[in-house]
Design an enzyme around this catalytic site. Sequence first.
Site, PDB file in Angstrom:
ATOM      1  N   LEU A  33       0.808  -1.221   0.000  1.00 55.01           N
ATOM      2  CA  LEU A  33       0.000   0.000   0.000  1.00 55.01           C
ATOM      3  C   LEU A  33       0.839   1.269   0.000  1.00 55.01           C
ATOM      4  O   LEU A  33       0.345   2.346   0.350  1.00 55.01           O
ATOM      5  CB  LEU A  33      -1.004   0.011   1.163  1.00 55.01           C
ATOM      6  CG  LEU A  33      -1.993  -1.167   1.201  1.00 55.01           C
ATOM      7  CD1 LEU A  33      -2.956  -1.010   2.372  1.00 55.01           C
ATOM      8  CD2 LEU A  33      -2.757  -1.295  -0.112  1.00 55.01           C
ATOM      9  N   TYR A  60      14.694   2.493 -13.966  1.00 57.66           N
ATOM     10  CA  TYR A  60      13.401   1.801 -13.994  1.00 57.66           C
ATOM     11  C   TYR A  60      13.376   0.759 -15.106  1.00 57.66           C
ATOM     12  O   TYR A  60      13.069  -0.419 -14.874  1.00 57.66           O
ATOM     13  CB  TYR A  60      12.271   2.818 -14.186  1.00 57.66           C
ATOM     14  CG  TYR A  60      10.962   2.174 -14.584  1.00 57.66           C
ATOM     15  CD1 TYR A  60      10.314   1.300 -13.717  1.00 57.66           C
ATOM     16  CD2 TYR A  60      10.380   2.429 -15.824  1.00 57.66           C
ATOM     17  CE1 TYR A  60       9.114   0.695 -14.076  1.00 57.66           C
ATOM     18  CE2 TYR A  60       9.186   1.836 -16.183  1.00 57.66           C
ATOM     19  CZ  TYR A  60       8.563   0.971 -15.321  1.00 57.66           C
ATOM     20  OH  TYR A  60       7.381   0.365 -15.689  1.00 57.66           O
ATOM     21  N   HIS A 117       1.814  11.049 -14.606  1.00 64.36           N
ATOM     22  CA  HIS A 117       1.373  10.675 -15.949  1.00 64.36           C
ATOM     23  C   HIS A 117       0.601  11.824 -16.604  1.00 64.36           C
ATOM     24  O   HIS A 117      -0.139  12.557 -15.938  1.00 64.36           O
ATOM     25  CB  HIS A 117       0.507   9.424 -15.898  1.00 64.36           C
ATOM     26  CG  HIS A 117       1.267   8.216 -15.432  1.00 64.36           C
ATOM     27  ND1 HIS A 117       0.655   7.067 -15.008  1.00 64.36           N
ATOM     28  CD2 HIS A 117       2.603   7.991 -15.336  1.00 64.36           C
ATOM     29  CE1 HIS A 117       1.573   6.176 -14.665  1.00 64.36           C
ATOM     30  NE2 HIS A 117       2.758   6.723 -14.858  1.00 64.36           N
ATOM     31  N   ARG A 139       3.251   9.415 -28.008  1.00 65.24           N
ATOM     32  CA  ARG A 139       3.207   8.195 -27.216  1.00 65.24           C
ATOM     33  C   ARG A 139       1.986   7.356 -27.596  1.00 65.24           C
ATOM     34  O   ARG A 139       0.975   7.871 -28.058  1.00 65.24           O
ATOM     35  CB  ARG A 139       3.147   8.522 -25.719  1.00 65.24           C
ATOM     36  CG  ARG A 139       4.387   9.236 -25.190  1.00 65.24           C
ATOM     37  CD  ARG A 139       5.600   8.335 -25.203  1.00 65.24           C
ATOM     38  NE  ARG A 139       6.789   8.980 -24.656  1.00 65.24           N
ATOM     39  CZ  ARG A 139       7.723   9.590 -25.392  1.00 65.24           C
ATOM     40  NH1 ARG A 139       7.577   9.665 -26.716  1.00 65.24           N
ATOM     41  NH2 ARG A 139       8.778  10.125 -24.829  1.00 65.24           N
TER      42      ARG A 139
END
Length: 330
Positions: free
Chosen positions: A34, A141, A189, A221
């Site tokens: 969480l 990442y 985002h 994108r």
Amino acid sequence: MTTILVTGGAGFIGSHTLLALKAAGYAPVVIDDLSNGHADAVGDARLIKGDIRDRALLDRVFGDHDIAAVIHFAASIEAGISVREPLAFYDNNVSGSLALLSAMKDHGVGRLVFSSTAAVYGQAGNAPLREDLPKAPVNPYGQTKWAVECMIRDAATAHGLKAIALRYFNAAGADPEGRAGERHEPETHLIPLVLEVASGKRDAIRVFGTDYATPDGTCVRDYVHVADLATAHVRALQRLEAGGERPAVEAFNLGSGSGFSVRQVIEAARRVTGHPVPVIEEARRAGDPPVLVADPALAHTLLGWTPDWPALDDMIAHAWRFLQAQAKAA
């Protein structure tokens, strides 16, 4: 009902996949710490709060449940933060996956669907990206996700694991029925950031780079609806269950096969919401490729997967409806 362990199931894509799994007749069990997920996002699925790096926890979960397969979402995902805090990303993403794969081996669970990313391709050029392109991530990442894919392949060779890696492009939207949506904190985002501007939560959207070699100068994108991503996970799971003669590990791009520029996203948000979206133009960010678009042909052919919600306006409308509902409930 077949029990599926879903790591990170309280997150954005994970919570939508829970809905798709339950609709397909599976019984998901969720592990999530969480840190980025929300307990209410799992609905009536069993939620076990914890960190997948905790091997004792994993042993208890596998011991207490007759788990047939794992869908593995749990990871740190913010590419920009990964540049500043690479060791934390390697610890969470790679060490967590190592603990999970080890527990699966020891408990005899041999099927895995892995949440990977288009970031494994790096800056591979402007053509639609195929799964067989060289892997050249440009940030930690992407490096961690590729490292886990390599780990999975080695585990398949040595221990008989069967796995599918799903390489997402840009997840967007929200459950069309309003049951789940995007709630990152902080938000990074584009679509939810633009909608926060439309709602008045932000003053303007920052556009990084307007001089790219694209039709309107901004980055392009490939956006894919989160409900379609959820469906793809069920299809991947069913492909693993079907068995047959195929590679032990397969990888599939999940995208629409077409791209939208930053300016097109902003204009679509204005159109859908009816609100102005002021823009602040800034310099390019390091490492942002001009174009990232998927070639999803392999997923179409072998998973039988085609997006049900390919329209950008639908993705934005569903996300906008969820954002408004959350604001009313607050």
